[in-house]
Scaffold this active site. Sequence first.
Site, PDB file in Angstrom:
ATOM      1  CE  LYS A  34     -11.342   8.697   0.577  1.00  0.00           C
ATOM      2  NZ  LYS A  34     -11.258   7.832  -0.637  1.00  0.00           N
TER       3      LYS A  34
ATOM      4  CG  HIS B  42      -1.911  -1.135   1.167  1.00  0.00           C
ATOM      5  ND1 HIS B  42      -1.609  -2.365   1.684  1.00  0.00           N
ATOM      6  CD2 HIS B  42      -3.147  -1.238   0.629  1.00  0.00           C
ATOM      7  CE1 HIS B  42      -2.632  -3.176   1.492  1.00  0.00           C
ATOM      8  NE2 HIS B  42      -3.570  -2.523   0.856  1.00  0.00           N
TER       9      HIS B  42
END
Length: 758
Positions: free
Chosen positions: A632, A243
């Site tokens: 978000k 990631h």
Amino acid sequence: MGRVGRFGGLSRRGIGTIVPKRWRDAANRELKGRRDVKELWKTSPAGVPMDPVYSGEREGEELPGEFPYTRGVYSTMYTNRPWTIRQYAGFATARESNKFYKEGLAGGVRGLSVAFDLATHRGYDSDHERVTDDVGAAGVAIDTVEDMKELFDGIPLDSVSVSMTMNGAVLPVLAFFIASAKEAGVSPSSLSGTIQNDILKEFMVRNTYIYPPEPSLRIISDIMGYCSKHMPKFNTISVSGYHILRVERERTTQLKQLYYSRVGLQEAGADAVTELGFTLADGLEYLHCAKKAGLEIDSIAPRCSFFFGIGMDFYAEVAKLRAARRLWARLVKENFPEAKKTQTFQLRTHCQTSGYSLTSEDPYNNVVRTTVEALAAVFGGTQSLHTNALDEAIALPTNFSARIARNTQLILQQETGIPNVADPWGGSYMMEALTDELESRAQVLIREVNEFGGMSKSIYEGWPKRRIEEFSARRQARIDSGEEVIIGVNKHRVQDEDGKDNSGEDKLRSRVPVRIVDTRSVRSEQVQKLKSVRNSRNSDQVGSALERIRLAASGGDNLLEACVHAGEVRCTLGEISSAMEDVWGRHRASTGLVGGVYGQEYSHGDEVSKVLELTRSFETKTGRRPRLLVVKLGQDGHDRGAKIIASGFSDLGFDVDLGPLFQTPAEAARQALESDVHVVGISSLAAAHRTSVPELISEVRRGGGEDMTFILGGVVPEDDFAQLQKQGVDMIFGPGTNVVNAAEKVLRHLVEVKQVAR
């Protein structure tokens, strides 16, 4: 006369190398009499003899299986047993995911990798008010042991290796796995697989943490302690670089993101050196943490594994894995002189092809990209591999795309002859030099981490996060300017029959079938299952088990042991997580922007100047600069893309507000109204846009924000466009959108459509 080689007889060729006796002896030890070592010598279809290993016959030359394991952790490597083919999957309910796993096992998969939904990652039950749009969207929903039992129903857990990508809610998830296996008649000692359990990476890039860093590290130590006693075949941590470099290709931004909100440092946009250095520094931190907790390194380190992302920089990716093994062996030896076991020094890794390299434009190109990346992982010596599906830049993989991804590995294993030679790159001038260079540069980065006092302290200071974000912004600018080529995105794009370029916002992707999850239906089913479990359990046992967890969190008792008991009496995932939250609290991350990086790196200055002139004109006419709020929604913590958009638009003259992570639609609407923004930019990476975006727009409209512009970026299937636009979305940008062009379009929309600056 041919050279003496192989087994002391004449070589079948006039040139070649002698396989050293010490390698044959080591190979025999690994084979343990199950097969004759002579079987490892092969002949190609062209009739050319192939040795299982090649060497330069130099004094002191390293061979596969020898310290520091540059050439592989096993002497025989794939010549005896190929890498494990894993299928990373999970969606909707446990029942649906179970069916998908069984199909994969029947099709050649040998290990399962479980993707959990964001509600589970963040420690919420499916009926919690904050996860109404997240249940089952980007992974499987797990609320109780009953869900875990259904997930693995009919799958022999004593013979199938199971990897679980879980960090924040790692205790209840692993506890449910153990409890469900016991109820199926499989003892913990028979379970094999890996729990990711890499929380430091979450604080750097992925953000699916729950608790503050210090108690989060305590959780890791308790899992290591429990598993070292009860689960000797189970890897207690998978230190993830994936990631940092990133599968979830947040390749661009809030306006240009890709689906993969499930499972590193590569995916966040970092380079191979950053991924390598930070990942190994994380691993050292965990070993120091275990030692501080009184655990022996020789009992813990052999059960630590690693997880690397494999991108398109082919040679560097092969060298990265070779350098990782060598550097890890030397670092462990240097930092833990008491270590004695051979396995303690061996870096074993799982790899996954990059989601960062996947594109929604011309998506069938992704088959080629994934094949190249899989080849690099295999040449680098991975122990297991997941290959991404071609449609994961758009949605969850279908059975069709998952089969192609799986068959990619089967073809490499069974049709190419690649497994017949251990470390075929060994001795290559180029590869050895590149391996040395990556190792050297990663060492410099690790020394910088040590100057902070270790990885956890450097994360607390925010240094790794800033470094990754800066690199990510620079790279996006290079892609947008065409300096870094991506076929089908910024070069050789899809064209209509009339020759007109039609691969941008008007046609984000070639049409491919996509898997759509009805999250509201999944949530409804999960809520009913939760009610059933709560109505049938013993409330006194539940209360006692949760209090035991609180006491363990406050004191020194093993938390995993307490959580296994809690799962057995049917405490829910949310209840277990909340019990620890009562003691430790829930971590809240600060938000910030990296300024100036995108604008400096973007090479087409005339395009930037054009947009800056538009923003200045807007400010002259309205008395203020155009103002953008980037939000978000839900529990998706992948914020690299959102931050790149925020950084890029800021460099282009916008005033930019960046909302906190994990907002509800109502919270984001309140911030938009209070900040009096012109534009709300919504980042969607986890398929929750169908419900959360309309809710946000409705909340803003009710609050008086009728003139606000709403733009949506990320992974949005084309079939959703019409409905979203009908519900109030003004512009939709997909992966591949140029940030500078997007800013210009937003400005022109404000002036020409909304008539803000007329």
